[in-house]
Design an enzyme around this catalytic site. Sequence first.
Site, short mmCIF file in Angstrom:
data_model
loop_
_atom_site.label_atom_id
_atom_site.label_comp_id
_atom_site.label_asym_id
_atom_site.label_seq_id
_atom_site.Cartn_x
_atom_site.Cartn_y
_atom_site.Cartn_z
N HIS A 176 0.82 -1.21 0.00
CA HIS A 176 0.00 0.00 0.00
C HIS A 176 0.85 1.26 0.00
O HIS A 176 0.45 2.28 -0.56
CB HIS A 176 -0.96 0.01 1.19
N ASP A 178 7.28 6.22 -0.80
CA ASP A 178 7.54 7.55 -0.27
C ASP A 178 7.32 7.68 1.22
O ASP A 178 7.57 8.73 1.80
CB ASP A 178 6.70 8.59 -1.00
N GLY A 190 5.12 5.25 -5.49
CA GLY A 190 6.46 4.82 -5.13
C GLY A 190 6.58 4.76 -3.62
O GLY A 190 5.68 5.16 -2.88
N GLU A 235 -3.00 9.23 4.36
CA GLU A 235 -3.43 7.94 3.83
C GLU A 235 -3.70 6.92 4.93
O GLU A 235 -4.57 6.07 4.80
CB GLU A 235 -2.34 7.35 2.92
N SER A 242 4.54 7.85 2.70
CA SER A 242 3.34 8.64 3.00
C SER A 242 2.31 7.87 3.82
O SER A 242 1.58 8.47 4.61
CB SER A 242 2.70 9.15 1.71
#
Length: 147
Positions: free
Chosen positions: A21, A29, A27, A43, A31
């Site tokens: 996920h 990252d 990519g 997220e 996040s």
Amino acid sequence: MTKFVHKERHMGASLLRLHFHNCFINGCDGSLLLDSTCSFQTEKNAHGNLNFVRGFLVIDKIKAKVDRVCGRPVVSCADILVNLVKERELLTSDQALFNSGSTNKLVETYSKNLDAFWIDSCKSMIRMGNIKPLTVNQGKICVNCRE
């Protein structure tokens, strides 16, 4: 890493899911590791991820230990997650894949040729980890994976 998987047997699958996920959309990252603030929804707390992805404390603990051993932050939280997935212990067989019908042939192939399984698994994780990777000045190494 091994102690976390042995302590809770579903943690390996949780970390694989977290890696997927985190890396699949933009990519690797990091996040998905960020906590929401009063002015920004991340997220991690999105409807589809809430109570579905887990393993954040494992990432936090490993990141803290790496930083402590190295004397400073030298690796990103996303890198910690990618490297955890590269450990073969996380990629164990799953009977559910065989029972689905559509993947039975692939499961049979891999059960007869373990080298093919490991090669394909490694290639797919590396490909996923290379989706739009942040490099040089595009990213940052966070001291806290959640901020």
